[in-house]
Design a protein around this motif. Structure first.
Motif, mmCIF file in Angstrom:
data_model
loop_
_atom_site.group_PDB
_atom_site.id
_atom_site.type_symbol
_atom_site.label_atom_id
_atom_site.label_comp_id
_atom_site.label_asym_id
_atom_site.label_seq_id
_atom_site.Cartn_x
_atom_site.Cartn_y
_atom_site.Cartn_z
ATOM 1 N N LYS A 1 -2.277 1.060 8.838
ATOM 2 C CA LYS A 1 -2.620 1.608 7.516
ATOM 3 C C LYS A 1 -3.584 0.670 6.781
ATOM 4 C CE LYS A 1 0.688 1.577 4.369
ATOM 5 N NZ LYS A 1 1.904 1.996 3.620
ATOM 6 N N ARG B 1 0.245 0.294 -18.171
ATOM 7 C CA ARG B 1 -0.989 1.081 -18.274
ATOM 8 C C ARG B 1 -1.128 1.805 -19.618
ATOM 9 N NH1 ARG B 1 0.651 6.296 -17.218
ATOM 10 N NH2 ARG B 1 2.544 6.537 -15.987
ATOM 11 N N LYS C 1 2.609 4.609 -2.515
ATOM 12 C CA LYS C 1 2.104 5.812 -3.178
ATOM 13 C C LYS C 1 1.230 5.484 -4.388
ATOM 14 C CE LYS C 1 4.006 10.069 -5.099
ATOM 15 N NZ LYS C 1 5.246 10.646 -5.667
ATOM 16 N N TYR D 1 9.055 3.173 -19.975
ATOM 17 C CA TYR D 1 7.903 3.632 -20.771
ATOM 18 C C TYR D 1 8.319 3.914 -22.208
ATOM 19 C CZ TYR D 1 5.180 4.048 -16.528
ATOM 20 O OH TYR D 1 4.515 3.756 -15.381
ATOM 21 N N TYR E 1 2.988 -9.567 5.175
ATOM 22 C CA TYR E 1 3.919 -10.328 4.334
ATOM 23 C C TYR E 1 4.228 -11.709 4.920
ATOM 24 C CZ TYR E 1 4.257 -5.721 2.306
ATOM 25 O OH TYR E 1 3.929 -4.516 1.744
ATOM 26 N N TRP F 1 13.673 3.727 -1.873
ATOM 27 C CA TRP F 1 14.086 2.412 -2.399
ATOM 28 C C TRP F 1 14.510 2.508 -3.857
ATOM 29 C CZ3 TRP F 1 11.601 0.490 -6.580
ATOM 30 C CH2 TRP F 1 10.289 0.914 -6.839
ATOM 31 N N ASN G 1 10.606 -3.013 -6.926
ATOM 32 C CA ASN G 1 10.887 -3.909 -8.059
ATOM 33 C C ASN G 1 11.509 -5.261 -7.669
ATOM 34 O OD1 ASN G 1 10.122 -1.605 -9.344
ATOM 35 N ND2 ASN G 1 12.184 -1.011 -9.995
ATOM 36 N N SER H 1 -0.159 -5.782 3.429
ATOM 37 C CA SER H 1 0.668 -4.647 3.819
ATOM 38 C C SER H 1 1.493 -4.995 5.041
ATOM 39 C CB SER H 1 -0.248 -3.458 4.144
ATOM 40 O OG SER H 1 0.492 -2.398 4.715
ATOM 41 N N GLY H 2 2.639 -4.341 5.178
ATOM 42 C CA GLY H 2 3.452 -4.528 6.376
ATOM 43 C C GLY H 2 3.038 -3.586 7.488
ATOM 44 N N GLU I 1 3.336 -5.041 -11.341
ATOM 45 C CA GLU I 1 3.767 -3.712 -11.790
ATOM 46 C C GLU I 1 5.064 -3.796 -12.608
ATOM 47 O OE1 GLU I 1 3.153 -0.733 -12.471
ATOM 48 O OE2 GLU I 1 1.081 -1.008 -11.859
ATOM 49 N N LYS I 2 5.319 -2.724 -13.345
ATOM 50 C CA LYS I 2 6.556 -2.591 -14.110
ATOM 51 C C LYS I 2 7.667 -2.044 -13.214
ATOM 52 C CE LYS I 2 7.409 1.290 -14.227
ATOM 53 N NZ LYS I 2 7.609 2.330 -13.173
ATOM 54 N N LEU J 1 0.852 -1.198 0.000
ATOM 55 C CA LEU J 1 0.000 0.000 0.000
ATOM 56 C C LEU J 1 0.882 1.240 0.000
ATOM 57 C CD1 LEU J 1 -2.711 -1.198 2.551
ATOM 58 C CD2 LEU J 1 -2.703 -1.396 0.043
HETATM 59 P P1 NDP Z 1 6.167 3.098 -2.630
HETATM 60 O O1 NDP Z 1 7.481 3.104 -1.929
HETATM 61 O O2 NDP Z 1 5.286 4.277 -2.462
HETATM 62 O O3 NDP Z 1 5.327 1.812 -2.226
HETATM 63 C C1 NDP Z 1 5.896 0.548 -2.108
HETATM 64 C C2 NDP Z 1 5.182 -0.198 -0.975
HETATM 65 O O4 NDP Z 1 5.704 -1.513 -0.927
HETATM 66 C C3 NDP Z 1 5.425 0.377 0.407
HETATM 67 O O5 NDP Z 1 4.543 1.399 0.726
HETATM 68 C C4 NDP Z 1 5.223 -0.839 1.279
HETATM 69 O O6 NDP Z 1 3.818 -1.008 1.481
HETATM 70 C C5 NDP Z 1 5.675 -1.990 0.421
HETATM 71 N N1 NDP Z 1 7.008 -2.519 0.772
HETATM 72 C C6 NDP Z 1 7.255 -3.777 1.167
HETATM 73 N N2 NDP Z 1 8.552 -3.950 1.411
HETATM 74 C C7 NDP Z 1 9.150 -2.769 1.202
HETATM 75 C C8 NDP Z 1 10.510 -2.320 1.318
HETATM 76 N N3 NDP Z 1 11.508 -3.145 1.697
HETATM 77 N N4 NDP Z 1 10.777 -1.030 1.036
HETATM 78 C C9 NDP Z 1 9.794 -0.193 0.644
HETATM 79 N N5 NDP Z 1 8.503 -0.570 0.509
HETATM 80 C C10 NDP Z 1 8.179 -1.850 0.789
HETATM 81 O O7 NDP Z 1 6.475 2.857 -4.180
HETATM 82 P P2 NDP Z 1 5.500 3.054 -5.436
HETATM 83 O O8 NDP Z 1 4.112 2.828 -5.021
HETATM 84 O O9 NDP Z 1 5.823 4.330 -6.097
HETATM 85 O O10 NDP Z 1 6.004 1.870 -6.406
HETATM 86 C C11 NDP Z 1 5.649 0.511 -6.203
HETATM 87 C C12 NDP Z 1 5.747 -0.247 -7.531
HETATM 88 O O11 NDP Z 1 4.820 0.281 -8.451
HETATM 89 C C13 NDP Z 1 7.097 -0.197 -8.225
HETATM 90 O O12 NDP Z 1 7.391 -1.417 -8.850
HETATM 91 C C14 NDP Z 1 6.919 0.874 -9.286
HETATM 92 O O13 NDP Z 1 7.772 0.700 -10.389
HETATM 93 C C15 NDP Z 1 5.470 0.686 -9.639
HETATM 94 N N6 NDP Z 1 4.863 1.944 -10.111
HETATM 95 C C16 NDP Z 1 4.179 1.941 -11.289
HETATM 96 C C17 NDP Z 1 3.614 3.080 -11.761
HETATM 97 C C18 NDP Z 1 2.841 3.058 -13.025
HETATM 98 O O14 NDP Z 1 2.443 4.122 -13.499
HETATM 99 N N7 NDP Z 1 2.544 1.897 -13.586
HETATM 100 C C19 NDP Z 1 3.743 4.363 -11.056
HETATM 101 C C20 NDP Z 1 4.432 4.263 -9.797
HETATM 102 C C21 NDP Z 1 4.979 3.082 -9.364
HETATM 103 P P3 NDP Z 1 3.191 -1.336 2.917
HETATM 104 O O15 NDP Z 1 3.564 -0.195 3.803
HETATM 105 O O16 NDP Z 1 1.747 -1.456 2.662
HETATM 106 O O17 NDP Z 1 3.830 -2.635 3.342
#
Ligand code: NDP
Length: 342
Positions: free
Chosen positions: A44, A132, A16, A192, A62, A174, A83, A39-40, A103-104, A14
């Motif tokens: 939230k 997308r 951004k 892209y 997880y 990250w 990723n 979610s971890g 996701e990509k 969960l």
């Molecule tokens: P964020 O850092 O905002 O979210 C990643 C989420 O992954 C965290 O909030 C957390 O969720 C979970 N998580 C689990 N383990 C880890 C870790 N070790 N470090 C950090 N986060 C962890 O990233 P984005 O949402 O921007 O990106 C996530 C994926 O989506 C990527 O692969 C990115 O490439 C892709 N993406 C694709 C887009 C598109 O337009 N298609 C646009 C933006 C991103 P929680 O707290 O719930 O555990």
């Protein structure tokens, strides 16, 4: 479809993108519905579950993620993690008997991408990469115009995709760590442009040349690279010229030059805005106005439809693998200074 007939999705991670784009887009879906969150962050997850009407029993973390196997409401797992975690969570979902939307970039290497495809095949489950732009009306229109020959023979595709990385933002922390991101701006946004060159032309790169550059005193680029430029030669002789960056201002544009006409999109792959222009010899460049769709909902519904009708997704694991191979060739060409054959 009625709510009961819709295909149930679990969203894993969960962050951004999930919170701001994907979860709100379920409201625009006709075939997909949100039934579970992984979610971890328990607090939230509870808050988000309340907001979207996900039952308490649909919340997982997880450690107990594999228990999704016991929840028949979950048909598709949507992996939206950093990723480097895509491969593991995809394979665990297949082991739990679920289909996967990922996701990509699909993974951090072509080897991982191949393992994910093999795992899906072994489980008899579908794997789709969430590209997308390929579910978005302007990009679909561009593909259609090109396939119908409206541009003539394609000669050159140019695309620049970049944005400034902000180390103070959690979503970028990250991304600047090699272990979690796997690569720099190429994996994150350059993908892209790579993907567009492939779907617009319908061809796969044959030869690749590239350069990368990072300012040595910019602390953002200790582990991942900043800028990359690359060139593809496609089998038809079409040339492509791409760039990506974590330090130039937000840019998402592409242009296609054909023997008869040219097409330009800027922004081409934005969340909310798309603009496209076409110019032909002897005519002024004209803007093409099209209805905009919710590309996230369109992708979710496409996956749901493929599951319901047992069809292969438009952007299966193989599509993600081809981008991984192209991006690995770009890195190799930049590292060696030589032309790389894909
Ligand atoms: P964020 O850092 O905002 O979210 C990643 C989420 O992954 C965290 O909030 C957390 O969720 C979970 N998580 C689990 N383990 C880890 C870790 N070790 N470090 C950090 N986060 C962890 O990233 P984005 O949402 O921007 O990106 C996530 C994926 O989506 C990527 O692969 C990115 O490439 C892709 N993406 C694709 C887009 C598109 O337009 N298609 C646009 C933006 C991103 P929680 O707290 O719930 O555990």
């Amino acid at each position: 479809l009625s709510p009961e007939e819709r295909v149930g999705f679990a969203v894993v991670g969960l962050g951004k993108f999930a919170l701001n784009q994907i979860l709100p887009s379920f409201a625009f879906c006709r075939q997909a519905k949100l039934v579970s969150l992984v979610s971890g962050d328990a607090a939230k997850a509870r808050e988000v579950a309340r907001q979207y009407g996900v039952p308490e029993s649909g919340i997982h973390d997880y450690a107990n993620y594999d228990r999704i196997a016991d929840d028949p409401a979950i048909q598709v797992v949507y992996v939206i993690l950093p990723n480097a975690l895509h491969a593991e969570y995809t394979q665990r979902a297949f082991r739990a008997g679920k289909h996967v939307l990922c996701e990509k970039p699909m993974a951090v290497s072509s080897a991982e991408a191949r393992e994910m495809i093999a795992a899906g095949r072994a489980a008899g489950r579908k794997l789709m990469v969430a590209y997308r732009a390929q579910y978005e009306t302007f990009n679909r229109k561009a593909i259609e115009m090109i396939r119908e020959g409206e541009l003539g023979k394609l000669r050159l595709i140019t695309s620049d995709h970049g944005r400034p990385a902000k180390p103070e933002e959690p979503a970028d922390q990250w991304r600047l760590q090699r272990a979690l991101a796997g690569g720099g701006s190429l994996f994150d946004v350059g993908i892209y442009a790579v993907n567009a060159m492939r779907y617009l032309s319908g061809e796969e790169p044959e030869e690749v040349m590239a350069m990368t550059q990072s300012d040595p005193d910019d602390p953002r680029f200790r582990e991942v690279e900043d800028r990359t430029t690359w060139q593809f030669r496609m089998p038809s002789g079409l040339l492509c010229n791409g760039s990506t960056s974590y330090s130039y201002f937000e840019t998402k544009r592409l242009s296609v030059l054909g023997t008869d006409a040219a097409l330009r999109m800027d922004p081409a792959t934005d969340y909310d805005l798309r603009r496209m222009w076409v110019s032909r010899e002897g005519e002024r460049e004209a803007e093409l106005l099209l209805p905009m769709n919710n590309q996230f909902a369109a992708g979710l519904d496409h996956m749901a439809e493929c599951v319901r009708e047992n069809r292969d997704p438009r952007t299966p694991g193989e599509e993600g693998l081809r981008d991984m191979l192209a991006m690995e060739a770009i890195y190799e060409a930049a590292r060696t200074g030589r032309t790389v054959r894909v």
